[in-house]
Design a protein around this motif. Structure first.
Motif, mmCIF file in Angstrom:
data_model
loop_
_atom_site.group_PDB
_atom_site.id
_atom_site.type_symbol
_atom_site.label_atom_id
_atom_site.label_comp_id
_atom_site.label_asym_id
_atom_site.label_seq_id
_atom_site.Cartn_x
_atom_site.Cartn_y
_atom_site.Cartn_z
ATOM 1 N N ASP A 38 0.821 -1.212 0.000
ATOM 2 C CA ASP A 38 0.000 0.000 0.000
ATOM 3 C C ASP A 38 0.855 1.262 0.000
ATOM 4 O O ASP A 38 0.582 2.217 -0.727
ATOM 5 C CB ASP A 38 -0.937 0.011 1.209
ATOM 6 N N VAL A 39 1.881 1.279 0.839
ATOM 7 C CA VAL A 39 2.723 2.474 0.951
ATOM 8 C C VAL A 39 3.493 2.729 -0.348
ATOM 9 O O VAL A 39 3.553 3.863 -0.842
ATOM 10 C CB VAL A 39 3.700 2.345 2.140
ATOM 11 N N ILE A 40 4.095 1.675 -0.905
ATOM 12 C CA ILE A 40 4.871 1.829 -2.142
ATOM 13 C C ILE A 40 3.993 2.337 -3.272
ATOM 14 O O ILE A 40 4.340 3.288 -3.983
ATOM 15 C CB ILE A 40 5.533 0.492 -2.520
ATOM 16 N N GLU A 41 2.823 1.732 -3.442
ATOM 17 C CA GLU A 41 1.960 2.118 -4.558
ATOM 18 C C GLU A 41 1.340 3.494 -4.336
ATOM 19 O O GLU A 41 1.179 4.272 -5.285
ATOM 20 C CB GLU A 41 0.899 1.042 -4.773
ATOM 21 N N VAL A 45 2.050 6.388 -7.333
ATOM 22 C CA VAL A 45 1.027 7.019 -8.170
ATOM 23 C C VAL A 45 0.984 8.527 -7.955
ATOM 24 O O VAL A 45 0.414 9.255 -8.781
ATOM 25 C CB VAL A 45 -0.375 6.412 -7.919
ATOM 26 N N GLN A 46 1.609 9.019 -6.880
ATOM 27 C CA GLN A 46 1.563 10.453 -6.596
ATOM 28 C C GLN A 46 2.899 11.151 -6.871
ATOM 29 O O GLN A 46 3.168 12.209 -6.321
ATOM 30 C CB GLN A 46 1.133 10.679 -5.148
ATOM 31 N N ARG A 47 3.703 10.551 -7.723
ATOM 32 C CA ARG A 47 4.910 11.253 -8.120
ATOM 33 C C ARG A 47 4.498 12.548 -8.829
ATOM 34 O O ARG A 47 3.506 12.578 -9.542
ATOM 35 C CB ARG A 47 5.779 10.381 -9.014
ATOM 36 N N TRP A 48 5.072 13.645 -8.690
ATOM 37 C CA TRP A 48 6.278 13.971 -7.969
ATOM 38 C C TRP A 48 6.027 14.562 -6.578
ATOM 39 O O TRP A 48 6.952 15.016 -5.908
ATOM 40 C CB TRP A 48 7.112 14.942 -8.804
ATOM 41 N N THR A 49 4.823 14.504 -6.131
ATOM 42 C CA THR A 49 4.548 14.918 -4.761
ATOM 43 C C THR A 49 5.251 14.003 -3.773
ATOM 44 O O THR A 49 5.776 14.439 -2.759
ATOM 45 C CB THR A 49 3.030 14.895 -4.487
ATOM 46 N N LYS A 50 5.223 12.721 -4.078
ATOM 47 C CA LYS A 50 5.976 11.725 -3.308
ATOM 48 C C LYS A 50 7.083 11.202 -4.218
ATOM 49 O O LYS A 50 6.841 10.867 -5.368
ATOM 50 C CB LYS A 50 5.069 10.575 -2.882
ATOM 51 N N THR A 51 8.307 11.120 -3.692
ATOM 52 C CA THR A 51 9.430 10.762 -4.577
ATOM 53 C C THR A 51 10.274 9.597 -4.066
ATOM 54 O O THR A 51 11.362 9.371 -4.572
ATOM 55 C CB THR A 51 10.350 11.983 -4.770
ATOM 56 N N GLY A 52 9.773 8.836 -3.106
ATOM 57 C CA GLY A 52 10.558 7.687 -2.677
ATOM 58 C C GLY A 52 10.032 7.075 -1.398
ATOM 59 O O GLY A 52 9.229 7.677 -0.694
ATOM 60 N N VAL A 53 10.487 5.868 -1.124
ATOM 61 C CA VAL A 53 10.091 5.131 0.075
ATOM 62 C C VAL A 53 11.343 4.541 0.715
ATOM 63 O O VAL A 53 12.194 3.983 0.022
ATOM 64 C CB VAL A 53 9.116 3.981 -0.261
ATOM 65 N N ILE A 54 11.459 4.680 2.015
ATOM 66 C CA ILE A 54 12.546 4.053 2.767
ATOM 67 C C ILE A 54 11.920 3.124 3.799
ATOM 68 O O ILE A 54 11.005 3.520 4.519
ATOM 69 C CB ILE A 54 13.430 5.099 3.477
ATOM 70 N N TRP A 55 12.383 1.879 3.851
ATOM 71 C CA TRP A 55 11.934 0.993 4.915
ATOM 72 C C TRP A 55 13.131 0.260 5.497
ATOM 73 O O TRP A 55 14.182 0.199 4.889
ATOM 74 C CB TRP A 55 10.854 0.021 4.422
ATOM 75 N N TRP A 56 12.923 -0.291 6.700
ATOM 76 C CA TRP A 56 13.999 -1.028 7.347
ATOM 77 C C TRP A 56 13.505 -2.442 7.664
ATOM 78 O O TRP A 56 12.462 -2.849 7.177
ATOM 79 C CB TRP A 56 14.483 -0.304 8.612
ATOM 80 N N SER A 57 14.266 -3.195 8.448
ATOM 81 C CA SER A 57 13.970 -4.608 8.707
ATOM 82 C C SER A 57 13.914 -5.392 7.407
ATOM 83 O O SER A 57 12.973 -6.142 7.146
ATOM 84 C CB SER A 57 12.646 -4.771 9.477
ATOM 85 N N LEU A 58 14.932 -5.207 6.580
ATOM 86 C CA LEU A 58 14.991 -5.961 5.329
ATOM 87 C C LEU A 58 15.090 -7.455 5.609
ATOM 88 O O LEU A 58 14.409 -8.265 4.980
ATOM 89 C CB LEU A 58 16.189 -5.506 4.492
#
Length: 207
Positions: A38-41, A45-58
């Motif tokens: 959900d977060v990634i998508e 879809v809202q580029r360029w308002t949103k320009t990336g995602v960072i997550w941890w616990s790979l």
């Protein structure tokens, strides 16, 4: 309170006993996979308002059943890996709510420097596993962009939507759950996703 138990009660309206630890593991992985997806998508879809995602616990640091990670400590892929793989295709179609409790809309996202044109279809599966075609068409997406393709009416009952598109003779897929259903139904839908995406064998051990 245990976060995994809270997630299961929220998503599926039930808890799991110690004897049901395999089901509990899959239920938690379903919830984690959907959160990542959900977060990634939503951001794509809202580029360029949103320009990336960072997550941890790979990766899990040690053997554990219930963690927000993509692989376990032996580098075996967990369910979130497969959902993220769908969401991060360079050119992809995805059904997203851009507002809380808003309607689902179909978007095309193109992270490449080429124009993409695809023929698409959406099949809705009900809680009994019956599928019906609810949308189809052709979309063309400019390079390095995203756009709304169409808005799609949702059934009042929960459904699994399988989104497929064909480009240059190759087929791709994505999915979305319109609402959460019972654990038993969601488990059946995970099987349908694996079958429709031709990766059922990869997720067989997760079931």
């Amino acid at each position: 309170r245990n976060a995994g138990k809270s997630m299961c009660e929220h998503n599926f309206g039930r808890d799991f006993t110690f004897a049901e630890w395999k089901d509990y593991t899959l239920a938690v992985n379903m919830g984690c996979a959907e959160i990542f997806k959900d977060v990634i998508e939503y951001c794509r879809v809202q580029r360029w308002t949103k320009t990336g995602v960072i997550w941890w616990s790979l990766c899990d640091m040690w053997p554990m059943l219930f963690n927000y990670s993509v692989m376990d400590c032996e580098l075996n892929k967990k369910l979130p890996y497969f959902w993220i793989r769908q969401s991060q295709q360079e050119f992809a179609l995805m059904a997203v709510r851009t507002e809380l409790n808003g309607e689902l809309s179909l978007y095309a996202v193109n992270d490449t420097l080429n124009v993409h044109k695809a023929e698409y279809s959406i099949t809705a599966y009900d809680e009994k596993g019956n599928g019906k075609l609810i949308a189809s068409g052709i979309c063309k997406q400019d390079k390095n962009s995203s756009s709304l393709i169409q808005r799609i009416a949702e059934d009042e009952n929960p459904e699994l939507w399988i989104i497929k598109w064909k480009e240059n003779g190759k087929e791709y897929m994505n999915h979305v759950f319109t609402k959460n259903s019972s654990y038993e139904v969601m488990k059946k839908w995970v099987e349908i996703i694996g079958k429709e995406g031709n990766f059922a064998n990869e997720i067989r051990e997760l079931r």
